[in-house]
Scaffold this active site. Structure first.
Site, mmCIF file in Angstrom:
data_model
loop_
_atom_site.group_PDB
_atom_site.id
_atom_site.type_symbol
_atom_site.label_atom_id
_atom_site.label_comp_id
_atom_site.label_asym_id
_atom_site.label_seq_id
_atom_site.Cartn_x
_atom_site.Cartn_y
_atom_site.Cartn_z
ATOM 1 N N ASN A 1 -30.097 -8.829 25.016
ATOM 2 C CA ASN A 1 -30.879 -9.625 24.401
ATOM 3 C C ASN A 1 -31.406 -10.831 24.801
ATOM 4 O O ASN A 1 -30.854 -11.857 25.154
ATOM 5 C CB ASN A 1 -29.681 -10.165 23.260
ATOM 6 C CG ASN A 1 -30.314 -10.891 22.177
ATOM 7 O OD1 ASN A 1 -31.623 -11.237 22.114
ATOM 8 N ND2 ASN A 1 -29.552 -11.574 21.455
ATOM 9 N N CYS B 1 -32.458 -15.001 23.511
ATOM 10 C CA CYS B 1 -31.689 -16.497 23.523
ATOM 11 C C CYS B 1 -32.357 -17.450 24.190
ATOM 12 O O CYS B 1 -33.342 -17.288 24.929
ATOM 13 C CB CYS B 1 -30.293 -15.880 24.170
ATOM 14 S SG CYS B 1 -29.577 -14.571 23.715
ATOM 15 N N LYS C 1 -33.761 -5.773 24.948
ATOM 16 C CA LYS C 1 -34.091 -5.786 23.322
ATOM 17 C C LYS C 1 -35.153 -7.035 23.379
ATOM 18 O O LYS C 1 -34.846 -8.052 23.832
ATOM 19 C CB LYS C 1 -32.850 -6.226 22.737
ATOM 20 C CG LYS C 1 -33.180 -6.444 20.977
ATOM 21 C CD LYS C 1 -31.971 -6.386 20.250
ATOM 22 C CE LYS C 1 -32.282 -6.258 19.048
ATOM 23 N NZ LYS C 1 -31.003 -6.324 17.811
#
Length: 303
Positions: free
Chosen positions: A127, A130, A165
């Site tokens: 991810n 962030c 992602k």
């Protein structure tokens, strides 16, 4: 039945349906409602190096055709995951995938290295939406250089399937996708949530404690669909599509646009068995159109 088997760079799935991180817990929470082994892949909630309490409440808000969340990656950290969560999920006969998050490149690297040693975890989803605390809080996934930095660093220590992602909160998502591919990503998944907010008019205050949060649900589908179509034409690695998929028809549209697999998120809160229903719907669609394999449907959109 049609052949629903799907392969994402060595990640063999019984069908192209996956769960989106943060919407399906660790999978075990849903086992009373659905056969977990009928899902192609389960991406567990975001995992960070250290324990995170998440953001203060309220951190969720309903919106027309969707929801906002600002949970803030609440989890007990990767070491807790290894000691307490992994033993409960390792024998589920499907692809159990860990979503990895962090606030610095070093966080991502150390977390990924720890998960790399877990035999029954065949992939991670990185991810990169962030905030990078060392760079003023700007997300890793908003410019190609930062994307290259974090993906390259993780690729050096992580030897299994690496999914990255992508954030939709960028000017040109294809440039980020190409940077991820160039840095060693095996696949990209998109989209993560769109930045939004909600206001309580009577109180004249934001509803979320963080003011803004991530928007998901049916309302984001047209944007997600467009980005998946663009990215699938820009990279040579498999694309996993998500964002507003509420039924089998939505899933088919993402596959037509170029997604090799899809993830279901917000819809899990409405119907905990939606994943297997979507897989069956894809099968029925393929049979009606005399298409023998779901792989033959990927990118078949005629423009």
């Amino acid at each position: 039945m049609a052949d629903l088997r799907t392969d994402i760079c060595g990640l063999h799935m019984c069908n192209p349906v996956m769960t989106a991180s943060g919407t399906f817990g660790y999978g075990t929470e849903f086992q009373d409602f659905v056969d977990l082994e009928e899902i192609g892949g389960i991406i567990v909630k975001g995992t960070t190096l250290a324990h995170r309490e998440g953001n203060p409440y309220p951190r969720m808000a309903e919106t027309p055709m969707g929801m906002l969340n600002a949970v803030g990656l609440q989890n007990k950290g990767v070491h807790y995951f290894v000691d307490h969560i992994y033993p409960t999920i390792k024998d589920i006969n499907t692809n159990m995938i860990v979503n990895v998050s962090g606030s610095a490149v070093e966080d991502y690297v150390e977390t990924a290295a720890i998960i790399n040693d877990l035999d029954k975890i065949p992939a991670i989803e990185l991810n990169i939406s962030c905030p990078n605390v060392k760079k003023g809080g700007m997300s890793f996934g908003v410019n190609p250089r930062a994307t290259d930095e974090v993906v390259s660093a993780v690729r050096n220590v992580y030897k299994k399937t690496l999914i990255v992602k992508l954030s939709p909160n960028v000017t040109d998502i294809t440039e980020i996708a190409k940077a991820a591919e160039g840095a060693g990503a095996d696949s990209v998944s998109l989209i993560n949530t769109l930045l939004g907010m909600a206001i309580d008019a009577e109180k004249m205050r934001p509803i979320l404690s963080t003011v803004t949060g991530g928007m998901s649900g049916a309302a984001v589908k047209p944007i997600a669909l467009r980005m998946v179509w663009q990215v699938s034409k820009a990279v040579n690695i498999p694309v996993i599509g998500l964002g507003g998929i509420m039924n089998w028809k939505d899933a088919v549209e993402f596959i037509l646009a170029g997604a090799s697999a899809i993830q279901i998120g917000t819809a899990n809160f409405i119907d905990p068995a939606i994943t297997v229903k979507v897989a069956q719907g894809i099968n029925d669609y393929l049979e009606r159109h005399s298409i023998s394999s779901v792989k033959d449907l990927v990118g078949r959109l005629e423009v």
